[in-house]
Scaffold this motif. Structure first.
Motif, PDB file in Angstrom:
ATOM      1  N   GLY A  63       0.793  -1.218   0.000  1.00 12.06           N
ATOM      2  CA  GLY A  63       0.000   0.000   0.000  1.00 12.06           C
ATOM      3  C   GLY A  63       0.821   1.261   0.000  1.00 12.06           C
ATOM      4  N   ASP A  67       5.841   0.129  -2.904  1.00 11.53           N
ATOM      5  CA  ASP A  67       5.327  -1.117  -3.466  1.00 11.53           C
ATOM      6  C   ASP A  67       4.808  -0.920  -4.890  1.00 11.53           C
ATOM      7  N   ARG A  68       5.200   0.126  -5.529  1.00 12.55           N
ATOM      8  CA  ARG A  68       4.742   0.364  -6.889  1.00 12.55           C
ATOM      9  C   ARG A  68       5.192  -0.768  -7.802  1.00 12.55           C
ATOM     10  N   ARG A 130      -3.496  -2.187  -3.186  1.00  9.43           N
ATOM     11  CA  ARG A 130      -2.683  -1.312  -2.354  1.00  9.43           C
ATOM     12  C   ARG A 130      -3.399  -0.886  -1.072  1.00  9.43           C
ATOM     13  N   HIS A 138      -2.072  -9.158   0.452  1.00 10.30           N
ATOM     14  CA  HIS A 138      -1.426  -8.554  -0.717  1.00 10.30           C
ATOM     15  C   HIS A 138      -1.191  -9.600  -1.800  1.00 10.30           C
TER      16      HIS A 138
END
Length: 361
Positions: A63, A67-68, A130, A138
């Motif tokens: 999130g 974590d892109r 996210r 996740h």
């Protein structure tokens, strides 16, 4: 060109446009577990602790900006907008070809339900990934993103394979497919071909949009996927030559389109291996659109060919002339609007992703 033929061409344009634009969405979703951009895990500038101390530990919590994902960032500005082409295709079919819609959707409804299920799951997972809390949640959302791309890609290929082969129409014009119709070598080969092709198409799009290191990785992955897609397509061709595949009305037109498809796959693979990413993406765009042309040109004047010959032709599938004239007024307004929106969207979000682009997902 008659009004009927013009609307048939528009129907094919809408579906081909969706295959091209929605296809790289599906592909990016399928590939997102393999194309995470580690460069985006670096802490943003200005977050170093004061006093010259050691840098902060990188934030890898779900999130966060850390974590892109390169694949999801690539499709983010276009993700939902590309589905306009699917809505437009359905609208043209409902309005201009009501008899085709009645037969096609009722006969292939298990596959269309699966396509819609994949779209809903994939769209929800991309937007909720996210917002998840915890690594396990996740991973679940990530798996649903990949599944939401693979399921529609596979089912669209199965639809194309069934229509190329011919559907089992009854005397009243209706038909219904069962597991025996879908689980044939030719139809499954078509499903595998589109799945791999859309994945390679998505790799090409990510390669154009991602940072250089990730772009190189996407290009290598795209080359491997296109080799596999070519092998699956070759299997479908061999089955056709052996009499267990496509049954085309216009064989000359089908041969020309199939040759163009093979050439597009070859050019895309060669461009990936030599690093010409723009040319590779253009070639995969052609390859994803050509199955629609193969259906239209290969079966014309039939829109829904039967496995025993003939089928539903354009004269019996289209609505009356007066309705087509009324629809044409709306078409003149709606189609340029869709094209203008897509053009503006691509121009506004052109170039590679990075910190100048907001992180949508």
């Amino acid at each position: 060109m008659s009004l009927q033929t013009a609307w048939l061409a528009l129907l094919g344009l809408m579906l081909a446009g969706y295959f091209v634009l929605g296809g790289y969405d599906y592909g990016a979703q399928m590939l997102h577990p393999f194309l995470g951009d580690r460069h985006d895990r670096n802490p943003p500038q200005g977050h170093e602790p004061q006093g010259g101390g050691p840098p902060e530990a990188e934030d890898v919590r779900p999130g966060r900006a850390a974590d892109r994902n390169a694949a999801l960032d690539a499709i983010a500005p276009f993700f939902l907008g590309n589905e306009v082409w699917l809505v437009a295709f359905a609208g043209v079919m409902f309005g201009a070809f009501p008899h085709l819609e009645g037969s096609l959707l009722s006969g292939l409804y298990p596959l269309f339900v699966a396509i819609l299920t994949g779209l809903v799951l994939g769209n929800a997972a991309v937007q909720l990934r996210r917002r998840s809390r915890g690594a396990r949640a996740h991973r679940v959302w990530g798996a649903l993103i990949a599944f939401g791309g693979a399921l529609p890609a596979l089912c669209w290929g199965l639809v194309v394979g069934l229509l190329l082969h011919g559907v089992p129409r009854r005397a009243d014009g209706s038909f219904h497919i069962g597991p025996g119709d879908v689980l044939t070598p030719f139809v499954m080969a078509c499903g595998l071909t589109t799945t791999l092709l859309f994945a390679g198409h998505g790799a090409g799009f990510v390669a154009l949009r991602a940072r250089p290191a990730t772009a190189a990785k996407a290009g290598e992955l795209g080359a491997r996927l296109l080799r596999a897609a070519s092998a699956a397509a070759l299997l479908a061709l061999l089955l056709t030559l052996l009499g267990a595949g496509a049954s085309m009305t216009n064989r000359e037109a089908a041969v020309i389109v199939a040759t163009a498809l093979a050439a597009s796959l070859g050019v895309a693979w060669w461009s990936f291996t030599t690093g010409h990413l723009v040319r590779a993406f253009v070639a995969t765009c052609c390859a994803t659109a050509l199955p629609v042309l193969l259906l239209g040109a290969g079966h014309y004047p039939y829109l829904l060919a039967s496995s025993v010959g003939q089928g539903l032709d354009i004269e019996h599938a289209v609505t009356d002339e007066a309705t087509l004239k009324i629809l044409s007024v709306f078409g003149v307004l709606v189609v340029p609007t869709i094209l203008a929106y897509q053009t503006w969207n691509w121009w506004a979000f052109r170039g590679r992703t990075g910190r100048r682009h907001p992180s949508y997902f």
